[in-house]
Design a protein around this motif. Structure first.
Motif, short mmCIF file in Angstrom:
data_model
loop_
_atom_site.label_atom_id
_atom_site.label_comp_id
_atom_site.label_asym_id
_atom_site.label_seq_id
_atom_site.Cartn_x
_atom_site.Cartn_y
_atom_site.Cartn_z
N UNK A 103 -26.47 3.79 48.12
CA UNK A 103 -27.04 5.07 47.72
C UNK A 103 -26.62 6.17 48.65
N UNK A 104 -27.34 7.29 48.54
CA UNK A 104 -27.00 8.44 49.38
C UNK A 104 -28.26 9.16 49.84
N UNK A 105 -28.08 9.89 50.92
CA UNK A 105 -29.12 10.79 51.42
C UNK A 105 -28.55 12.19 51.32
N UNK A 106 -29.34 13.09 50.72
CA UNK A 106 -28.88 14.45 50.46
C UNK A 106 -29.90 15.44 51.01
N UNK A 107 -29.38 16.46 51.68
CA UNK A 107 -30.27 17.52 52.17
C UNK A 107 -30.56 18.46 51.00
N UNK A 108 -31.83 18.80 50.84
CA UNK A 108 -32.27 19.72 49.80
C UNK A 108 -32.23 21.15 50.34
N UNK A 142 -31.88 5.87 46.61
CA UNK A 142 -31.99 4.47 46.19
C UNK A 142 -33.34 3.84 46.51
N UNK A 143 -34.14 4.47 47.31
CA UNK A 143 -35.47 3.93 47.63
C UNK A 143 -36.57 4.87 47.15
N UNK A 144 -36.19 5.99 46.56
CA UNK A 144 -37.15 7.01 46.14
C UNK A 144 -38.02 7.48 47.30
N UNK A 145 -37.39 7.68 48.44
CA UNK A 145 -38.08 8.19 49.62
C UNK A 145 -37.74 9.66 49.80
N UNK A 146 -38.67 10.39 50.38
CA UNK A 146 -38.45 11.78 50.75
C UNK A 146 -38.60 11.89 52.26
N UNK A 147 -37.79 12.74 52.85
CA UNK A 147 -37.84 12.96 54.29
C UNK A 147 -38.06 14.45 54.51
N UNK A 148 -39.11 14.80 55.21
CA UNK A 148 -39.39 16.21 55.48
C UNK A 148 -39.56 16.41 56.97
N UNK A 149 -38.91 17.45 57.49
CA UNK A 149 -38.98 17.75 58.91
C UNK A 149 -39.86 18.94 59.19
N UNK A 179 -21.85 21.33 48.80
CA UNK A 179 -22.58 22.54 49.15
C UNK A 179 -23.61 22.26 50.24
N UNK A 180 -24.37 21.18 50.09
CA UNK A 180 -25.35 20.77 51.09
C UNK A 180 -24.95 19.40 51.65
N UNK A 181 -25.33 19.10 52.89
CA UNK A 181 -24.93 17.83 53.49
C UNK A 181 -25.36 16.62 52.65
N UNK A 182 -24.43 15.66 52.55
CA UNK A 182 -24.69 14.43 51.79
C UNK A 182 -23.95 13.29 52.47
N UNK A 183 -24.63 12.14 52.55
CA UNK A 183 -24.07 10.97 53.21
C UNK A 183 -24.18 9.76 52.29
N UNK A 184 -23.07 9.04 52.14
CA UNK A 184 -23.06 7.78 51.40
C UNK A 184 -23.48 6.68 52.36
N UNK A 185 -24.32 5.76 51.88
CA UNK A 185 -24.85 4.69 52.70
C UNK A 185 -24.37 3.34 52.16
N UNK A 186 -23.96 2.49 53.09
CA UNK A 186 -23.45 1.17 52.72
C UNK A 186 -24.18 0.11 53.54
N UNK A 205 -33.06 0.88 57.29
CA UNK A 205 -32.94 2.03 56.40
C UNK A 205 -33.44 3.31 57.09
N UNK A 206 -34.48 3.20 57.89
CA UNK A 206 -34.96 4.35 58.66
C UNK A 206 -33.90 4.75 59.68
N UNK A 207 -33.24 3.77 60.29
CA UNK A 207 -32.16 4.05 61.23
C UNK A 207 -31.03 4.81 60.53
N UNK A 208 -30.67 4.41 59.32
CA UNK A 208 -29.63 5.11 58.57
C UNK A 208 -30.02 6.57 58.34
N UNK A 209 -31.29 6.80 58.05
CA UNK A 209 -31.77 8.17 57.81
C UNK A 209 -31.62 9.02 59.07
#
Length: 157
Positions: free
Chosen positions: A73-78, A90-97, A59-66, A140-144
């Motif tokens: 882990x994964x990054x998911x758009x809320x 996997x790092x308990x980080x939040x990204x807000x634009x 439903x919302x964008x999601x990316x698997x990270x290797x 990891x920031x680059x992956x984001x």
């Protein structure tokens, strides 16, 4: 640490060069033809470091990270109305634009800044400036930023 992320203009697939403050290439990213985005990250010696795979049919964008070939882990758009927000599980980080989706802030759950992502708007290709608090978080920031750019690209097609 600061990095400059530039998409190559004349490339059939997603292709990026990532430079340090001295203008030296630190990472290279190459896309592969697939359903959804699939990006491979290499160091300056051409050694594979990681992969980002867009998970389709969500439903919302999601990316698997290797990291190398190991799933980390994964990054998911809320779902939000005005400001884009992502969760890195996997790092308990939040990204807000911001509203324009040009600038992003990466924080941990205590509110500590991990990194800042700023899109530079007067360039022919997508160009981002990354400011990272700790050098060990650069990959990891680059992956984001790759995942954010890929989801924006998918949305605009």
């Amino acid at each position: 640490m600061k990095l400059l992320f530039k998409q190559r203009i004349f490339s059939w697939l997603d292709s990026y060069d990532i430079y340090d403050e001295k203008g030296e290439t630190v990472y290279t990213v190459k896309g592969q033809l697939s359903f959804g985005h699939k990006l491979f990250i290499y160091n300056k010696y051409g050694e594979h470091l990681g992969t980002i795979k867009e998970e389709i049919l969500t439903f919302l964008p999601r990316f698997a990270l290797y990291e190398n070939d190991e799933y980390i882990g994964k990054i998911t758009k809320e779902f939000t109305f005005f400001k884009p927000k992502f969760i890195l599980d996997y790092k308990d980080w939040q990204i807000e634009g911001n509203f324009w989706e040009w600038d992003y802030q990466i924080v941990d759950y205590s509110g500590n800044i991990i990194g800042l992502i700023n899109k530079e708007i007067f360039h022919m290709s997508d160009t981002y400036s990354l400011t990272i608090e700790h050098d060990e978080d650069a990959f990891y920031v680059l992956m984001i930023v790759l995942a954010i750019d890929a989801q924006k690209c998918s949305r605009n097609k």
